[in-house]
Write an enzyme that holds these catalytic residues in place. Structure first.
Site, short mmCIF file in Angstrom:
data_model
loop_
_atom_site.label_atom_id
_atom_site.label_comp_id
_atom_site.label_asym_id
_atom_site.label_seq_id
_atom_site.Cartn_x
_atom_site.Cartn_y
_atom_site.Cartn_z
N GLY A 139 35.38 -87.88 -93.79
CA GLY A 139 35.58 -86.44 -93.78
C GLY A 139 36.95 -85.90 -94.11
O GLY A 139 37.10 -84.69 -94.33
N PRO A 184 35.55 -93.30 -94.86
CA PRO A 184 36.01 -92.33 -95.85
C PRO A 184 35.35 -92.54 -97.20
O PRO A 184 35.13 -93.68 -97.63
CB PRO A 184 37.51 -92.61 -95.94
CG PRO A 184 37.64 -94.07 -95.61
CD PRO A 184 36.55 -94.38 -94.63
N GLY A 185 35.01 -91.46 -97.86
CA GLY A 185 34.48 -91.53 -99.21
C GLY A 185 35.38 -90.75 -100.14
O GLY A 185 36.06 -91.29 -101.01
N ARG A 186 35.45 -89.43 -99.89
CA ARG A 186 36.16 -88.53 -100.79
C ARG A 186 37.63 -88.92 -100.96
O ARG A 186 38.14 -88.92 -102.07
CB ARG A 186 36.07 -87.11 -100.24
CG ARG A 186 36.54 -86.04 -101.21
CD ARG A 186 36.61 -84.68 -100.52
NE ARG A 186 35.42 -84.33 -99.81
CZ ARG A 186 34.41 -83.61 -100.31
NH1 ARG A 186 34.45 -83.18 -101.54
NH2 ARG A 186 33.36 -83.33 -99.56
N ARG A 207 29.51 -79.76 -108.32
CA ARG A 207 30.20 -79.22 -107.15
C ARG A 207 30.57 -77.73 -107.26
O ARG A 207 30.39 -76.98 -106.30
CB ARG A 207 31.44 -80.06 -106.80
CG ARG A 207 31.11 -81.54 -106.52
CD ARG A 207 32.26 -82.30 -105.87
NE ARG A 207 32.51 -81.82 -104.53
CZ ARG A 207 33.47 -81.01 -104.20
NH1 ARG A 207 34.32 -80.60 -105.11
NH2 ARG A 207 33.60 -80.57 -102.97
N CYS A 243 21.35 -73.52 -119.35
CA CYS A 243 20.81 -72.15 -119.33
C CYS A 243 20.70 -71.59 -117.92
O CYS A 243 19.60 -71.31 -117.44
CB CYS A 243 19.45 -72.15 -120.01
SG CYS A 243 19.56 -72.95 -121.60
N TYR A 272 31.65 -87.63 -105.39
CA TYR A 272 30.57 -86.64 -105.49
C TYR A 272 30.53 -85.99 -106.87
O TYR A 272 30.17 -84.83 -107.01
CB TYR A 272 30.67 -85.59 -104.37
CG TYR A 272 30.80 -86.22 -103.00
CD1 TYR A 272 29.72 -86.93 -102.47
CD2 TYR A 272 31.98 -86.17 -102.26
CE1 TYR A 272 29.84 -87.56 -101.23
CE2 TYR A 272 32.10 -86.81 -101.03
CZ TYR A 272 31.02 -87.49 -100.52
OH TYR A 272 31.12 -88.11 -99.31
N1 LLP Z 1 29.89 -90.87 -93.22
C1 LLP Z 1 28.80 -90.10 -93.18
C2 LLP Z 1 27.80 -90.34 -92.15
C3 LLP Z 1 28.64 -89.05 -94.12
O1 LLP Z 1 27.56 -88.29 -94.06
C4 LLP Z 1 29.64 -88.82 -95.10
C5 LLP Z 1 29.51 -87.75 -96.09
C6 LLP Z 1 30.77 -89.68 -95.10
C7 LLP Z 1 30.86 -90.68 -94.15
C8 LLP Z 1 31.87 -89.53 -96.12
O2 LLP Z 1 32.54 -88.33 -95.99
P1 LLP Z 1 33.86 -88.05 -96.88
O3 LLP Z 1 34.96 -88.95 -96.38
O4 LLP Z 1 33.53 -88.34 -98.29
O5 LLP Z 1 34.14 -86.62 -96.66
N2 LLP Z 1 28.48 -83.68 -101.80
C9 LLP Z 1 29.47 -83.04 -100.95
C10 LLP Z 1 29.93 -83.94 -99.82
C11 LLP Z 1 28.84 -84.45 -98.92
C12 LLP Z 1 29.31 -85.38 -97.85
C13 LLP Z 1 28.18 -86.00 -97.14
N3 LLP Z 1 28.51 -86.97 -96.14
C14 LLP Z 1 30.63 -82.57 -101.81
O6 LLP Z 1 30.59 -82.74 -103.04
O7 LLP Z 1 31.57 -81.98 -101.32
#
Ligand code: LLP
Length: 421
Positions: free
Chosen positions: A239, A276-278, A314, A346, A375
């Site tokens: 997050g 972490p992902g983002r 996005r 479109c 994403y």
């Molecule tokens: N863990 C869980 C259980 C999650 O649901 C998520 C993201 C993460 C970790 C990773 O979160 P991050 O570190 O990436 O914030 N498509 C959206 C974001 C959706 C996130 C969903 N869950 C966007 O483009 O902003």
């Protein structure tokens, strides 16, 4: 910090001019920097130094096999939310013991897959799911380590579509019911309750919501231990946000996030996992597009690109801002022009930015969308029958196509015509 910079007047990914990739691959395409991925992964790893910890990359953010294989080589664990993501993590060489299975609606087939291939833990999100996992594990004669995802009811202060920790969201069980739910889990055969899981949302730009959630988790750890549960692992979710706009309200750094985790949770002696992902992948990727036309409208000029909402959704989906920069470095202090930056799909929603100040651009010029590594490609589709956008990975002065653009025939031939038509 990322590795997309101007050198000799041209935007580079590490040591490769993006225009060179465009000449070979065509536009639009995604391009990732291994150096940035590595740097961001290591920042988290270092931020948790001193704690028994594992950084599990959230596969949903960027799931290309080459990216997962690269991160696996750095020692990353993986957080997966579907059978497909589990299969990707395994195919990237991640052992089951480093894969965390999250997700709000795991099916029996997905559970079986994880139990057969090995899993570090399953994060449970409801009592019905708990009962099904218990049944599947018992049938298979195994015991599976589990946590329960608690919903701490805190406001993550992020976009409503990506906030997950409020009582009204579908995620986890209400923290107020945690004691009875844990008692229920402890009674079920095949499950070994080992910890607590929490994830309150994505693109958080402030540490306070995390701190509030983690304090609740710390209190709950003590309560559950007093109830007789052996709580040894805390999964803190992902997050942490990234700066999508240069020079504008930068989110906290991983080191500050790590310091807060130390402050709030180190005393409990638990193993710490983060997902972490983002922040790992976001600024490690750009999407490159070409200007097809510049069209003058009433009181506005449209920059019509060959990338569209199907390639990067996005902005359409979350009103998200991505910095857009030309591949050719603009002269410092040169003229700027406000463009509405749009794609050819479109729909009016196919708008990347309104009145965005950019140097004057003409058909054939190329631009890069920054912060598109997470994403981005994973949310792309073939809407309007636009073949899925390709992906390229850079390391130093080398680059490789890690997902080729399908030809029209490949796209069409995935469909089949029933014999009775
Ligand atoms: N863990 C869980 C259980 C999650 O649901 C998520 C993201 C993460 C970790 C990773 O979160 P991050 O570190 O990436 O914030 N498509 C959206 C974001 C959706 C996130 C969903 N869950 C966007 O483009 O902003």
């Amino acid at each position: 910090m990322d590795h997309f910079n101007y050198k000799d007047g041209e935007l580079h990914a590490e040591d490769v001019p993006l225009a060179e990739i465009a000449a070979q691959v065509g536009t639009p395409f995604y391009c990732y920097s291994t150096a940035t991925l590595e740097r961001h992964f290591r920042l988290f790893d270092e931020a948790l130094e001193g704690l028994d910890h594992m950084v599990c990359f959230a596969v949903k953010a960027a799931s290309n096999q080459a990216i997962l294989t690269f991160l696996a080589g750095l020692g990353a664990g993986m957080d997966v939310v579907s059978g497909g993501e589990y299969a990707r993590a395994r195919a990237a060489g991640v052992p089951g013991a480093r894969i965390v299975f999250s997700g709000v609606g795991k099916t029996r087939a997905e559970m079986r897959m994880a139990l057969e291939g090995g899993v570090r833990q399953v994060n449970l999100e409801s009592e019905p799911e708990m009962e099904v996992l218990s049944a599947v594990a018992t049938e298979m004669g195994v015991e599976v380590p589990v946590t329960v995802r608690v919903n701490p009811d805190v406001d993550a202060r992020t976009h409503a579509k990506i906030a997950t920790g409020k009582a009204e969201n579908k995620f986890g069980i209400p923290i107020s019911r945690a004691r009875e739910v844990y008692a229920h889990a402890a009674r079920l055969p095949g499950l070994r309750v080992i910890g607590i899981d929490v994830h309150i949302g994505s693109q958080l730009t402030d540490l306070e919501p995390f701190r509030m959630a983690y304090r609740k988790v710390a209190d709950l750890t003590r309560t559950l231990r007093a109830d007789g549960h052996d709580i040894t692992r805390l999964d803190l979710g992902g997050g942490l946000g990234i700066p999508y706009e240069r020079g504008n309200n930068a989110p906290p750094l991983p080191v500050e996030y790590g310091r807060m985790i130390h402050q709030e949770l180190a005393g409990l002696g638990c193993e710490i996992e983060i997902e972490p992902g983002r922040l790992v992948a976001g600024n490690a990727g750009v999407m490159v597009a070409s200007v097809i036309y510049v069209k003058s409208g009433e009181g506005r000029d449209f920059l019509i690109l060959d990338a569209a909402m199907n390639d990067l959704v996005r902005p359409a989906m979350y009103d998200a801002h991505h910095d857009i920069v030309p591949l050719r470095e603009p002269a410092p202090g040169g003229d700027m022009h406000a463009y509405d930056v749009v794609g050819p799909v479109c729909e009016t929603g196919d708008t990347f930015a309104r009145a965005r100040p950019l140097p004057p651009l003409a058909a054939g010029d190329m631009v890069a969308f920054r912060g598109a590594g997470a994403y981005g490609a994973v949310m792309a589709s073939e809407y309007n029958s636009r073949p899925l956008v390709p992906e390229v990975l850079v390391k130093g002065d080398q680059f490789a196509v890690i997902r080729a653009r399908p030809s029209f025939d490949e796209m069409i031939n995935r469909d089949t015509i029933p014999p009775w038509l």
